[in-house]
Write a protein that holds these residues in place. Structure first.
Motif, PDB file in Angstrom:
ATOM      1  N   UNK A 176       0.849  -1.185   0.000  1.00 19.38           N
ATOM      2  CA  UNK A 176       0.000   0.000   0.000  1.00 19.38           C
ATOM      3  C   UNK A 176       0.885   1.235   0.000  1.00 19.38           C
ATOM      4  N   UNK A 177       0.623   2.130  -0.947  1.00 17.05           N
ATOM      5  CA  UNK A 177       1.323   3.413  -0.997  1.00 17.05           C
ATOM      6  C   UNK A 177       0.386   4.474  -0.432  1.00 17.05           C
ATOM      7  N   UNK A 178       0.767   5.104   0.692  1.00 16.52           N
ATOM      8  CA  UNK A 178      -0.160   6.032   1.363  1.00 16.52           C
ATOM      9  C   UNK A 178      -0.603   7.160   0.450  1.00 16.52           C
ATOM     10  N   UNK A 179      -1.809   7.616   0.729  1.00 20.36           N
ATOM     11  CA  UNK A 179      -2.348   8.743  -0.022  1.00 20.36           C
ATOM     12  C   UNK A 179      -1.716  10.038   0.447  1.00 20.36           C
ATOM     13  N   UNK A 180      -1.449  10.922  -0.488  1.00 19.75           N
ATOM     14  CA  UNK A 180      -0.932  12.249  -0.187  1.00 19.75           C
ATOM     15  C   UNK A 180      -1.933  13.247  -0.756  1.00 19.75           C
TER      16      UNK A 180
ATOM     17  N   UNK B 204       7.113  11.998 -10.660  1.00 19.84           N
ATOM     18  CA  UNK B 204       7.160  10.594 -11.063  1.00 19.84           C
ATOM     19  C   UNK B 204       7.943   9.831 -10.011  1.00 19.84           C
ATOM     20  N   UNK B 205       7.411   8.679  -9.572  1.00 21.19           N
ATOM     21  CA  UNK B 205       8.052   7.859  -8.548  1.00 21.19           C
ATOM     22  C   UNK B 205       7.932   6.398  -8.943  1.00 21.19           C
ATOM     23  N   UNK B 206       8.773   5.569  -8.324  1.00 18.85           N
ATOM     24  CA  UNK B 206       8.747   4.118  -8.543  1.00 18.85           C
ATOM     25  C   UNK B 206       8.480   3.462  -7.199  1.00 18.85           C
ATOM     26  N   UNK B 207       7.422   2.662  -7.149  1.00 17.89           N
ATOM     27  CA  UNK B 207       7.021   1.987  -5.908  1.00 17.89           C
ATOM     28  C   UNK B 207       7.400   0.518  -6.011  1.00 17.89           C
ATOM     29  N   UNK B 208       8.249   0.063  -5.066  1.00 20.44           N
ATOM     30  CA  UNK B 208       8.665  -1.332  -5.017  1.00 20.44           C
ATOM     31  C   UNK B 208       7.655  -2.106  -4.189  1.00 20.44           C
TER      32      UNK B 208
ATOM     33  N   UNK C 271       8.013  -2.202  -0.350  1.00 23.06           N
ATOM     34  CA  UNK C 271       7.154  -1.109   0.077  1.00 23.06           C
ATOM     35  C   UNK C 271       7.826   0.247   0.046  1.00 23.06           C
ATOM     36  N   UNK C 272       8.987   0.348  -0.595  1.00 25.14           N
ATOM     37  CA  UNK C 272       9.749   1.593  -0.643  1.00 25.14           C
ATOM     38  C   UNK C 272       9.315   2.402  -1.856  1.00 25.14           C
ATOM     39  N   UNK C 273       9.059   3.684  -1.634  1.00 29.22           N
ATOM     40  CA  UNK C 273       8.663   4.603  -2.698  1.00 29.22           C
ATOM     41  C   UNK C 273       9.851   5.488  -3.038  1.00 29.22           C
TER      42      UNK C 273
END
Length: 610
Positions: A44-48, A78-82, A86-88
């Protein structure tokens, strides 16, 4: 890839592994990744809320390695989510505005934005290699090519093919197709050797999918004649089975529209006549015993992709809601490659609040023989996230605003207006509107109502995805003016109780509530001191009362006991001891008197003798 920059609801995207994952982007930018094999959230990538995610794309990783998820935001980051760690990892910001398209080409990542620009990223170095203008409008889709001559395809209103992207000055345009007038939202140029597939996404006026032939695409004077596929309504999701993977050894296409899956198989030769779907997969709610013979209610299909293990005969679908989707692998063709004309699968509703979605065009056909038995249910879903819709006969939102006095006195109230007292239903719509539009004045109007029944019913109707936004705004107001605690805590408590199950899944909730925690701790920290002060004040007040009594003449001897206790045995013994002592004293007195008298007689005798 998936773009939410123009959408108002959550959408999802399957990955490319043999056991694919399913990524969902909600309206507030929260990214969740589901394992379709066991229906569990694996990342899960937290909402911003200040910079929500609006675009994602899966990497087609090598066998045995989990693909990475590229994420684009509304501000151009632009980001890369592993997914595994769980690292963004943010790569940077090169777009002026929202990121509208993402695509992996090998180990490189390409991003497109509303600023008409495309950027090539070196993910390992976290740097932008170069940026070039790829369209005359917002870039709607990006896809890698199948050879070095056409390494990249981009799509806006016009689809363009580009040469080598390693050129420092940017790639050169090699080919172009007409595309879609309203913008191209889907582009596939790396799975089919003979065609480039394009589609407009969620555009009611454009329900055609084009397959542009590559062989005649070298001419820039005019676009080649495409193969046209006609969908019954606006297309929301498209997936393409590669060459040789579709039925009868051909490529195939699956599209989601009208809440159902439509399967297309191109003819062997390109024709001018639009091709209709050769197969349809529809989910409907099972009817309970004793119910009428009304039309079956469809269950909305959220997304679709061809099965990674059996693409020639099966598709993997996600249906229900994006909070907890149901994943099911369904056979759309027989084992010999013959596509089933219509497959209707009755399914039990997993929750009464499931989103009904758009109705399926036409009557629901009878289930094809053997198709339902061949379906594999992978997981069950839960409740929906759709915003509350106005009920029949309900006063429109504009009239509610007038009735609550949120507009000028010159506004005219509609005839037959209801009482201006807000109800739970009206406040639920107002609160959702205030949070979506960030209207602080409208939010204050909602918060001014402190009736516990109305507050409880209002927050229960509030969509869970807006609960975090609501808590953020209310806690900020509480920090700014702590004296409003009695008013605001009624709403905070109601939201925490009504949406506790959803809030427990939000990873950064402690950060959102940090201000409230600090405020509560600050108030409780002085409580022991206040207790000591209260005790001292009680002591002082008691002394003041005593002094007031003395001043009024009611003297009180503080040294005298209130009552005495005398033991009877001790009093008797003391009495007896006292009588003996009196007798001894009397005898001593008598002896002393006798002695004195004898001495006086002796003195008189001596005087007479002399």
């Amino acid at each position: 890839r998936l773009d939410m920059a123009k959408e108002s609801s959550a959408t999802g995207l399957f990955s490319h592994e043999e056991s694919p994952l399913f990524a969902v982007v909600s309206t507030d930018g929260l990214v969740k990744v589901w394992d379709t094999s066991n229906s569990t959230v694996v990342a899960s990538r937290p909402a911003d809320l200040s910079d929500p995610a609006c675009c994602i794309a899966w990497e087609e990783a090598e066998s045995g390695r989990q693909g990475r998820l590229a994420v684009g935001t509304t501000t151009g980051v632009v980001a890369v989510f592993n997914v595994e760690s769980g690292v963004d990892t943010p790569l940077g910001k090169t777009h002026d505005g929202a990121v509208t398209a993402l695509s992996w080409v090998g180990d490189d990542l390409f991003s497109g934005g509303r600023d008409k620009m495309v950027c090539k990223w070196d993910v390992e170095k976290r740097t932008a290699v170069h940026t070039f203008q790829a369209a005359d409008s917002a870039v709607g889709a990006i896809c890698g090519g199948m050879d070095d001559a056409l390494e990249l395809f981009t799509a806006g209103t016009v689809v363009k093919g580009w040469g080598q992207t390693d050129d420092a000055e940017g790639p050169a345009e090699a080919v172009s197709f007409t595309g879609h007038a309203g913008g191209t939202g889907y582009l596939c140029a790396n799975r089919v050797a003979s065609h480039v597939v394009t589609a407009a996404i969620n555009q009611p006026d454009d329900n055609l999918v084009y397959g542009w032939p590559r062989k005649s695409s070298s001419s820039k004077r005019r676009s080649p004649q495409p193969q046209v596929f006609a969908a019954p309504a606006a297309v929301s999701v498209v997936d393409v089975a590669a060459d040789g993977a579709g039925p009868d050894g051909r490529w195939a296409m699956a599209a989601v529209c009208d809440g159902a899956v439509h399967v297309y198989v191109p003819p062997k030769r390109t024709t001018k006549q639009p091709q209709a779907a050769v197969g349809t997969v529809t989910f409907v709610r099972s009817k309970k015993k004793g119910k009428g013979k009304g039309a079956a209610q469809p269950i909305l299909v959220l997304s679709v992709c061809f099965s990674r293990k059996k693409p020639a005969t099966h598709v993997l679908t996600a249906r229900g809601t994006f909070v907890a989707p149901v994943f099911e692998e369904v056979a759309y063709a027989e084992s010999d490659g013959a596509v089933i004309a219509s497959v209707t699968l009755p399914r039990e509703a997993t929750n009464s609040a499931l989103d009904r979605g758009p109705s399926v065009t036409g009557a629901v056909a009878a289930s094809a023989g053997g198709a339902a038995a061949d379906a594999t249910i992978i997981a069950a879903g839960a409740k929906a996230v759709t915003l509350p819709q106005p009920a029949a006969g309900e006063v429109p939102f504009g009239e509610q605003v007038v009735q609550l006095g949120l507009v000028g006195t010159g506004a005219t109230k509609a005839s037959g207006a209801v009482n201006s007292t807000p109800t739970a239903r009206s406040l639920a719509h107002m609160l959702a509107q205030a949070l979506h539009s960030n209207d602080q004045s409208l939010l204050e109007e909602c918060l001014s109502n402190t009736n516990e029944g109305v507050v409880r019913n209002t927050v229960s109707r509030l969509p869970p995805v807006l609960a975090v936004k609501f808590l953020t705004d209310v806690v900020a107001k509480l920090e700014a003016k702590p004296n409003r605690g009695a008013l605001l805590m009624v709403w905070i408590r109601a939201v925490l109780l009504a949406h506790a199950s959803y809030l427990m899944t939000v990873p950064d909730l402690p950060k959102v509530l940090a201000g409230m925690y600090n405020l509560v701790d600050a108030r409780l920290a002085v409580f022991p001191r206040l207790l000591k002060l209260s005790g001292r004040l009680d002591l002082l007040l008691s002394q003041v009362v005593l002094q007031n009594k003395e001043s009024d003449g009611d003297e009180v001897d503080m040294h005298l006991p209130v009552a005495e206790f005398v033991d009877d045995d001790e009093s008797d013994s003391e009495a007896s001891d006292g009588s003996d002592d009196d007798e001894d004293n009397a005898k001593d007195w008598e002896m002393q008197v006798d002695e004195e008298e004898e001495e006086e007689e002796d003195d008189d005798a001596m005087e007479n003798g002399s």
